[in-house]
Design a protein around this motif. Structure first.
Motif, PDB file in Angstrom:
ATOM      1  N   GLY A 101       5.279   1.643   5.071  1.00  0.00           N
ATOM      2  CA  GLY A 101       5.491   2.809   4.232  1.00  0.00           C
ATOM      3  C   GLY A 101       4.370   2.945   3.213  1.00  0.00           C
ATOM      4  N   ASN A 102       4.375   4.040   2.479  1.00  0.00           N
ATOM      5  CA  ASN A 102       3.337   4.272   1.482  1.00  0.00           C
ATOM      6  C   ASN A 102       3.895   4.386   0.064  1.00  0.00           C
ATOM      7  N   LEU A 103       5.129   3.929  -0.150  1.00  0.00           N
ATOM      8  CA  LEU A 103       5.688   3.900  -1.493  1.00  0.00           C
ATOM      9  C   LEU A 103       5.064   2.724  -2.233  1.00  0.00           C
ATOM     10  N   ALA A 104       4.408   3.003  -3.343  1.00  0.00           N
ATOM     11  CA  ALA A 104       3.735   1.968  -4.119  1.00  0.00           C
ATOM     12  C   ALA A 104       4.742   0.972  -4.699  1.00  0.00           C
ATOM     13  N   ILE A 105       4.298  -0.260  -4.885  1.00  0.00           N
ATOM     14  CA  ILE A 105       5.196  -1.268  -5.446  1.00  0.00           C
ATOM     15  C   ILE A 105       5.580  -0.891  -6.873  1.00  0.00           C
ATOM     16  N   PHE A 106       6.735  -1.352  -7.277  1.00  0.00           N
ATOM     17  CA  PHE A 106       7.349  -1.114  -8.586  1.00  0.00           C
ATOM     18  C   PHE A 106       7.979   0.268  -8.715  1.00  0.00           C
TER      19      PHE A 106
END
Length: 128
Positions: A101-106
């Protein structure tokens, strides 16, 4: 005072998100509390891990992540807005597997209920 920050502008192209980030820093420096930052509409682009600014530009996505790491500010992303704009976690959505996926960490996908709960705990909501 307790604040909820609603970000509706993308990371790049408008000043909404960068102004929201600067406002969050000012709140922290003045000992105010941020209940959460909620990214909605085009604001979810702030959570796109594939966004790569030029080397001489401010990396706003990284700055949001540092805000979370350093001050434990909750970064919520509207799940519906994210799906419409192609931002997904490493999971299955609508029977479509996304291995990476491309959801950034945090950043955390959530619904409008999380925004409502944050507003309930806040003295002010500020939209950018």
């Amino acid at each position: 005072m307790n604040y909820t920050i609603l970000v509706t502008g993308p990371a790049y192209g408008t000043q909404n998100a960068s102004t929201a980030f600067l406002f969050c820093n000012a709140l922290i420096q003045t000992k105010n509390k941020i209940c959460s930052v909620f990214f909605y509409g085009d604001g979810v682009y702030n959570a796109n891990n594939m966004t790569t600014p030029a080397s001489d530009e401010f990396n706003l996505i990284h700055a949001w992540q540092e805000l979370k790491k350093k001050y434990q500010v909750k970064l919520y992303v509207c799940n519906s807005s994210a799906l419409r704009r192609g931002i997904v976690k490493n999971e299955k959505y609508f029977d479509r597997p996304y291995k990476i996926g491309n959801l950034a960490i945090f950043f955390q996908l959530s619904g409008l209920l999380e925004l409502a709960n944050s507003i309930k705990l806040s003295d002010r909501i500020i939209q950018f």
